[in-house]
Design an enzyme around this catalytic site. Sequence first.
Site, PDB file in Angstrom:
ATOM      1  N   HIS A 165      -0.501   2.554   1.115  1.00  0.00           N
ATOM      2  CA  HIS A 165      -0.154   2.067  -0.221  1.00  0.00           C
ATOM      3  C   HIS A 165       1.350   1.776  -0.359  1.00  0.00           C
ATOM      4  CE1 HIS A 165      -4.027   2.945  -2.264  1.00  0.00           C
ATOM      5  NE2 HIS A 165      -4.122   3.913  -1.369  1.00  0.00           N
ATOM      6  N   CYS A 180      -6.182  -0.488   0.704  1.00  0.00           N
ATOM      7  CA  CYS A 180      -7.059   0.679   0.739  1.00  0.00           C
ATOM      8  C   CYS A 180      -8.494   0.274   0.376  1.00  0.00           C
ATOM      9  CB  CYS A 180      -6.507   1.780  -0.160  1.00  0.00           C
ATOM     10  SG  CYS A 180      -7.198   3.413   0.207  1.00  0.00           S
ATOM     11  N   GLU A 186       2.659  -0.021  -2.531  1.00  0.00           N
ATOM     12  CA  GLU A 186       2.958  -0.100  -3.961  1.00  0.00           C
ATOM     13  C   GLU A 186       3.360   1.249  -4.557  1.00  0.00           C
ATOM     14  OE1 GLU A 186      -1.481   0.891  -3.947  1.00  0.00           O
ATOM     15  OE2 GLU A 186      -0.034  -0.144  -2.676  1.00  0.00           O
TER      16      GLU A 186
END
Length: 230
Positions: free
Chosen positions: A203, A86, A205
């Site tokens: 994302h 990002c 994660e």
Amino acid sequence: MNAGIVLFPGINRERDMAIALQRASGRAPRMIWHQESDLTGLDLVVLPGGFSYGDYLRCGAMAAHSPIMRAVRAFAAAGGHVLGVCNGFQILVEAGMLPGALLRNAGLRFLSRDCHLRVERADTAFTRVYQKGAVFRAPMAHGDGNYFADADTLDRLEGEGLVAFRYATPAGELTPEANPNGSARAIAGIFSPNLRILGLMPHPEDLVDPQLGGEDGMPLFAGLAGAFAT
């Protein structure tokens, strides 16, 4: 795997990234303030998401000139791996470590939603656990994620196999609806020519724990941990 996460003023995704890296490798990553320069002993440097310097000027433009970026460039040139997610992707582009630009989303709206990513190659440290063509879910949260490059650059990325992920339907189809930010050729992430730098907008994660909605993003981090297992 020994990983380090770079902290810039305004970054806010470092804890999510640390959880993903530790779950994958069993080792807590090193937190590195942007005014530092010591990347000794690391296998992976991560530039996480957020709003570095408040996204003034252009997203990532100010962070790209932080002192640590000289060390990150040298780290990559010496064989290290770099992941930018990002805002981290925006920083890598602004620093000239990846080509292109991240423009305002199509429709000029901030997007916070799940998307699906199709894996375009599976022979890198970042994608080694996937199969080419596999599709996984990942959250997106950005206002400037519309990947743009001129036609020659896009053709080079395609020809050299440097497109890492594309926005797709759950079935792997490329449609306008599956590409809500309007990125050129549905590109969600790209590699450097040596395949040691990856920038992507969504994302992974944020999906590494069933209690947080799933583990769809875990294979990326598990692959990295396996690539650098000691």
